[in-house]
Design an enzyme around this catalytic site. Structure first.
Site, PDB file in Angstrom:
ATOM      1  CE  LYS A 210      -4.471   1.602  -0.307  1.00 15.76           C
ATOM      2  NZ  LYS A 210      -5.589   0.526  -0.404  1.00 15.76           N
TER       3      LYS A 210
HETATM    4  P1  NAD Z   1     -13.502   7.005  -3.072  1.00 15.50           P
HETATM    5  O1  NAD Z   1     -12.866   8.205  -2.571  1.00 15.50           O
HETATM    6  O2  NAD Z   1     -13.950   7.062  -3.966  1.00 15.50           O
HETATM    7  O3  NAD Z   1     -14.700   7.493  -2.194  1.00 15.50           O
HETATM    8  C1  NAD Z   1     -14.257   8.105  -0.339  1.00 15.50           C
HETATM    9  C2  NAD Z   1     -16.112   7.964  -0.124  1.00 15.50           C
HETATM   10  O4  NAD Z   1     -16.151   8.691   1.482  1.00 15.50           O
HETATM   11  C3  NAD Z   1     -16.563   9.756  -0.386  1.00 15.50           C
HETATM   12  O5  NAD Z   1     -17.935   8.794  -0.643  1.00 15.50           O
HETATM   13  C4  NAD Z   1     -16.574  10.145   0.336  1.00 15.50           C
HETATM   14  O6  NAD Z   1     -17.052  11.777   1.219  1.00 15.50           O
HETATM   15  C5  NAD Z   1     -16.479   9.727   1.635  1.00 15.50           C
HETATM   16  N1  NAD Z   1     -15.978  10.386   3.504  1.00 15.50           N
HETATM   17  C6  NAD Z   1     -14.284  10.464   3.680  1.00 15.50           C
HETATM   18  N2  NAD Z   1     -14.781  11.618   4.632  1.00 15.50           N
HETATM   19  C7  NAD Z   1     -16.291  10.669   4.809  1.00 15.50           C
HETATM   20  C8  NAD Z   1     -16.299  11.387   6.092  1.00 15.50           C
HETATM   21  N3  NAD Z   1     -16.055  11.927   7.421  1.00 15.50           N
HETATM   22  N4  NAD Z   1     -17.776  11.320   6.163  1.00 15.50           N
HETATM   23  C9  NAD Z   1     -18.417   9.902   5.720  1.00 15.50           C
HETATM   24  N5  NAD Z   1     -18.345  10.329   4.537  1.00 15.50           N
HETATM   25  C10 NAD Z   1     -16.487  10.548   4.144  1.00 15.50           C
HETATM   26  O7  NAD Z   1     -12.966   6.122  -2.318  1.00 15.50           O
HETATM   27  P2  NAD Z   1     -12.787   4.708  -2.995  1.00 15.50           P
HETATM   28  O8  NAD Z   1     -12.218   4.334  -3.623  1.00 15.50           O
HETATM   29  O9  NAD Z   1     -14.620   3.824  -2.299  1.00 15.50           O
HETATM   30  O10 NAD Z   1     -13.042   4.013  -0.941  1.00 15.50           O
HETATM   31  C11 NAD Z   1     -13.216   3.709  -0.176  1.00 15.50           C
HETATM   32  C12 NAD Z   1     -12.936   2.880   0.689  1.00 15.50           C
HETATM   33  O11 NAD Z   1     -12.610   1.567   0.667  1.00 15.50           O
HETATM   34  C13 NAD Z   1     -11.545   3.341   1.117  1.00 15.50           C
HETATM   35  O12 NAD Z   1     -11.542   2.121   2.432  1.00 15.50           O
HETATM   36  C14 NAD Z   1     -10.415   2.498   0.527  1.00 15.50           C
HETATM   37  O13 NAD Z   1      -8.893   1.808   1.063  1.00 15.50           O
HETATM   38  C15 NAD Z   1     -10.903   0.880   0.141  1.00 15.50           C
HETATM   39  N6  NAD Z   1     -11.274   0.065  -1.100  1.00 15.50           N
HETATM   40  C16 NAD Z   1     -11.478   0.990  -2.709  1.00 15.50           C
HETATM   41  C17 NAD Z   1     -11.049  -0.068  -3.643  1.00 15.50           C
HETATM   42  C18 NAD Z   1     -11.183   0.662  -4.843  1.00 15.50           C
HETATM   43  O14 NAD Z   1     -11.252  -0.288  -5.727  1.00 15.50           O
HETATM   44  N7  NAD Z   1     -11.342   1.853  -5.024  1.00 15.50           N
HETATM   45  C19 NAD Z   1     -11.312  -0.881  -3.562  1.00 15.50           C
HETATM   46  C20 NAD Z   1     -11.512  -2.097  -2.065  1.00 15.50           C
HETATM   47  C21 NAD Z   1     -11.129  -1.332  -0.791  1.00 15.50           C
END
Ligand code: NAD
Length: 467
Positions: A138
């Site tokens: 990561k």
């Molecule tokens: P992203 O940046 O696209 O979305 C993040 C979301 O979290 C946004 O909607 C934002 O508004 C919200 N957020 C941030 N702070 C917040 C708060 N204080 N209160 C409420 N909402 C809040 O990110 P993502 O890629 O969707 O990733 C989200 C999670 O999923 C992370 O933990 C990431 O590690 C995990 N993840 C992502 C992927 C991927 O393929 N993108 C894969 C596995 C795991």
């Protein structure tokens, strides 16, 4: 070792909650202070608890308790106003016994070494659970991507890539998008890596250094929605046994970015009803249903869900979704009655205060480590089932693996093939978790770790430990 074997089933136990409560001697042996508030030590605790249940050899436990490499870099970037700013970046390579390190790059103001280490360990577990030939890594840059211009973001990405290019590679360590990064960032990253490395390597081969790229530069069809698709595939496999039919179920989503919005859209297309959403801009609720597709379009334009309640998005269903939605507070969001709550925002958002008021039968972890151990304990005591992140959100890395395979073999798969293969691997991982749960009479989180550790243990058993 004084580990408590936990019981499975509702209200009984939860791996993250109970885990080994940091009593494993491994903490002291590897120089890790057993700090209950530290995300990395929490993650190690869950892993060691599962390792004890499974009987993983001590030498493998100590190897997995610390990452192989922790790389920290500082690099200057010229901002649009002509000033230079110094940025801090990380790449943590947790374990590569199963294959090249694999894991996302996060651009966020709160990026911290211990969080990156925790996410890298989770990647090792995820890849092992799904039986991908990858290890875990990561990385990230401490920055606010939303306050930068596209040109500044590009320069940060290129300088960060240059700073770590000697330590990554298409067959060694392969980053991907995460919070605050996207396909465009991956394209800049790949282009920089290709420009800096061995000219004998073909340009397209060097682009394999990252996944989650735009389709035009070797990205896979189906990658953008993959994590959400995986959450849904796992839920479709597991929810009926928890007494929930996806068709007609009510669900809520915390975070409406990549993972949250795709999970919501795919669930809705299967007949489920999205009734509440909250992101960093605010929360909305509509018991008649919020149109996930219309909301995704709105968020893409406006940067968050706030204000959607004023949008009159009319769908073909005859239900004027969006109409009638009301603005809600964070407490109202958590206490909205649903069958399934999908946390898909950042880590550690569900603490005891939130867990006490969650009104859901199941929490399906789209985000990594969305609950604190204390929050988990409350959910457990209240009989709320948890589908753990290393299973629920492993669809993203799975389709990243498909992208890497397509790049390596110079082929492109149809989205139908990507979806079918993803489903096959998600169902297999869910089945492995169910079997481990039954065999070890434990909770779902510990079972997922056990199913992952089984694979890592077998690989170490046959490879041995050098020299
Ligand atoms: P992203 O940046 O696209 O979305 C993040 C979301 O979290 C946004 O909607 C934002 O508004 C919200 N957020 C941030 N702070 C917040 C708060 N204080 N209160 C409420 N909402 C809040 O990110 P993502 O890629 O969707 O990733 C989200 C999670 O999923 C992370 O933990 C990431 O590690 C995990 N993840 C992502 C992927 C991927 O393929 N993108 C894969 C596995 C795991």
């Amino acid at each position: 070792m004084s580990m408590t074997t936990t019981k499975g089933g509702k209200g009984k136990s939860n791996g993250q909650a109970k885990a080994g409560v940091m009593r494993s001697p491994v903490f002291a042996e590897v120089g890790l202070p057993p700090d209950p508030d530290n995300l990395y030590t929490q993650t190690v605790d869950v892993m060691l608890h599962a390792a004890e249940l499974l009987g993983v050899p001590h030498e493998v436990q100590i190897i997995l308790a610390q990452p192989k490499n922790e790389i920290m870099v500082h690099f200057p970037v010229r901002m649009d106003n002509g000033d230079y700013r110094l940025f801090k970046g990380y790449r943590v390579q947790h374990n590569n016994a199963l294959g090249p390190y694999k894991g996302g790059l996060r651009f966020h103001p709160h990026v911290h070494l211990d969080d990156v280490k925790s996410l890298a360990l989770l990647m090792t577990m995820k890849c092992a659970l799904v039986r991908l030939p990858f290890g875990g890594g990561k990385g990230g840059v401490k920055c606010d991507p939303y306050s930068m211009s596209p040109a500044e973001l590009m320069r940060v990405t290129r300088r960060f890539c240059a700073a770590i290019s000697h330590a990554i590679g298409p067959d060694y360590d392969i980053p991907a998008p995460d919070v605050g990064t996207n396909a465009q960032v991956m394209a800049w990253f790949a282009d920089t890596y290709e420009s800096l490395t061995d000219s004998n390597r073909s340009s397209w081969d060097a682009l394999r250094v990252v996944t989650g790229k735009p389709v035009e530069v070797g990205g896979s069809l189906g990658r953008e929605k993959a994590t959400g698709q995986g959450v849904v595939d796992v839920c479709v496999e597991l929810l009926p046994e928890m007494g929930i039919n996806v068709k007609g179920m009510r669900f809520s989503v915390l975070g409406f970015g990549n993972v949250g919005s795709w999970t919501a859209r795919i669930f809705q297309d299967l007949g489920a009803k999205l009734v509440a959403v909250m992101d960093h801009t605010g929360g909305i609720r509509n018991d008649g249903g919020i149109d996930a597709h219309a909301l995704a379009g709105y968020v893409a334009k406006n940067g968050g869900v706030d204000g959607f309640e004023k949008v009159q998005a009319v769908t073909g269903s005859g239900n004027k979704k969006g109409q009638g939605a009301t603005k809600i507070s964070a407490n109202e969001f958590y206490s909205t009655p649903v069958d399934v709550l999908v946390p898909a925002a950042l880590e550690q958002m569900i603490k005891p205060d939130q867990a006490k008021i969650i009104n859901a039968k199941v929490v399906a972890e789209g985000a990594n480590a969305p609950t604190t151990p204390a929050g988990d304990r409350v959910l457990m005591d209240r009989g709320i089932e948890i589908i753990p992140a290393i299973l629920a959100n492993s669809g993203g890395v799975t389709v990243s693996y498909f992208e890497w395979v397509q790049n390596k073999s110079c082929t492109t798969w149809s989205v139908e093939k990507v979806d079918a293969e993803l489903n096959r691997l998600m169902v297999a991982a869910a089945t492995r978790t169910k079997m481990a749960r039954k065999k070890y009479n434990t909770d779902m989180r510990s079972a997922a770790y056990i199913a992952a550790l089984e694979q890592i243990g077998k690989v170490y058993a046959v490879r041995g430990i050098f020299p």
